[in-house]
Design a protein around this motif. Structure first.
Motif, PDB file in Angstrom:
ATOM      1  N   GLU A 194      -1.654  -7.715 -32.550  1.00  0.00           N
ATOM      2  CA  GLU A 194      -2.167  -6.396 -32.909  1.00  0.00           C
ATOM      3  C   GLU A 194      -2.129  -6.175 -34.432  1.00  0.00           C
ATOM      4  O   GLU A 194      -1.093  -6.394 -35.074  1.00  0.00           O
ATOM      5  CB  GLU A 194      -1.348  -5.305 -32.197  1.00  0.00           C
ATOM      6  N   ARG A 218      -7.235   1.905 -34.419  1.00  0.00           N
ATOM      7  CA  ARG A 218      -6.738   1.750 -33.036  1.00  0.00           C
ATOM      8  C   ARG A 218      -6.700   3.100 -32.307  1.00  0.00           C
ATOM      9  O   ARG A 218      -5.824   3.354 -31.485  1.00  0.00           O
ATOM     10  CB  ARG A 218      -5.333   1.152 -33.022  1.00  0.00           C
ATOM     11  N   GLU A 223      -7.959  -0.772 -29.601  1.00  0.00           N
ATOM     12  CA  GLU A 223      -9.207  -1.191 -30.264  1.00  0.00           C
ATOM     13  C   GLU A 223      -8.961  -2.563 -30.891  1.00  0.00           C
ATOM     14  O   GLU A 223      -8.288  -2.664 -31.916  1.00  0.00           O
ATOM     15  CB  GLU A 223      -9.607  -0.163 -31.330  1.00  0.00           C
ATOM     16  N   ASP A 224      -9.481  -3.596 -30.234  1.00  0.00           N
ATOM     17  CA  ASP A 224      -9.164  -4.965 -30.661  1.00  0.00           C
ATOM     18  C   ASP A 224     -10.382  -5.767 -31.121  1.00  0.00           C
ATOM     19  O   ASP A 224     -10.235  -6.945 -31.446  1.00  0.00           O
ATOM     20  CB  ASP A 224      -8.496  -5.731 -29.512  1.00  0.00           C
TER      21      ASP A 224
END
Ligand SMILES: [Ca+2]
Ligand SMILES: [Ca+2]
Length: 253
Positions: A194, A218, A223-224
């Motif tokens: 992360e 995020r 949210e990646d």
């Protein structure tokens, strides 16, 4: 008269005898002097002979030294000649290699100039890559899969030039919503760790920063996955990977 004559003769004889005696004494003195001179000369000759020997030995030593110097000089000349030959040989090899390099460089340049940037229909070229904008909106994983199935990857930017070129093409190929968050998927994610965004094909850390200010944030939920915003200047934003967006694939020619 006879007596007087006799006396005179006797006196004369005595005088002659005396003169002769005196003369003999003087001759002996001169002879001794001559012998002394001769001895002196002998001594000097002996000295000269000794000096001659000394000079001879010095000359022999000097001659030996000269021979050593001559040998050293000859060795130096031979070494020098070998060096010159070696240098000539290396110079020739260098010139041959230089000609080969120039010929190869000319060939490469000709190939670059003459080789058309050929991409499949629907793909557009830039540098050594071909790109395609897929208007269908899918999630990030589906987009990545579609690219992989077509021997490509989600677009990854080497630099800002590539980003600007891809952005201009994306704008011209599609009508975009005026929403400030409109954009397309890019091949970068922080699924492994992360907050550490990596290029998805090589898993190397994203090497330059073009995030929109305050991003990646995020927000909302995890949210990646990275998108490029088209209504800005192509800045990046992190989004949930499940959201559906158009995408751009890239593959090398
Ligand atoms: Ca994230
Ligand atoms: Ca975000």
């Amino acid at each position: 008269m006879e007596i007087k004559l006799t006396l005179a003769v006797v006196f004369l004889c005595i005088s002659m005898i005396s003169a002769t005696a005196v003369s003999n004494i003087s001759s002996e003195v001169n002879l001794q002097s001559v012998w002394n001179h001769i001895d002196n000369i002998d001594s000097q000759i002996s000295n000269l002979q000794d000096f001659d020997k000394y000079i001879g030995s010095k000359l022999a030593m000097n001659k030996n030294g000269i021979n050593i110097l001559n040998n050293a000089l000859q060795h130096f000349q031979e070494t020098s000649n070998k060096c010159i030959e070696k240098t000539d040989s290396l110079t020739q090899k260098y010139e041959i290699l230089l000609k080969k390099y120039e010929a190869l460089a000319a060939k490469t340049l000709t190939a670059k100039i003459s080789k058309p940037k050929h991409c499949q229909s629907g793909w557009f070229p830039y540098m050594n890559s071909c790109y395609i904008l897929m208007k269908e909106e899918v999630d990030w994983f589906q987009a990545r899969k579609w690219c992989r199935n077509n021997q490509a990857k989600l677009v990854e930017y080497r630099d800002m030039d590539e980003l600007n070129f891809v952005l201009s093409k994306a704008k011209s190929y599609r009508n975009w919503d005026t929403d400030r968050w409109a954009g397309f998927w890019v091949g970068a994610d922080d699924l492994q760790s992360e907050g550490v965004f990596k290029w998805s094909s090589s898993h190397t850390q994203v090497h330059f920063n073009y995030w929109l200010p305050t991003q990646p944030d995020r927000l909302a939920w995890e949210e990646d996955c990275m998108q490029t915003l088209v209504n800005k200047k192509g800045e990046w934003n992190d989004l949930p990977c499940e959201m559906k967006l158009p995408f751009i694939c890239e593959k090398y020619m």
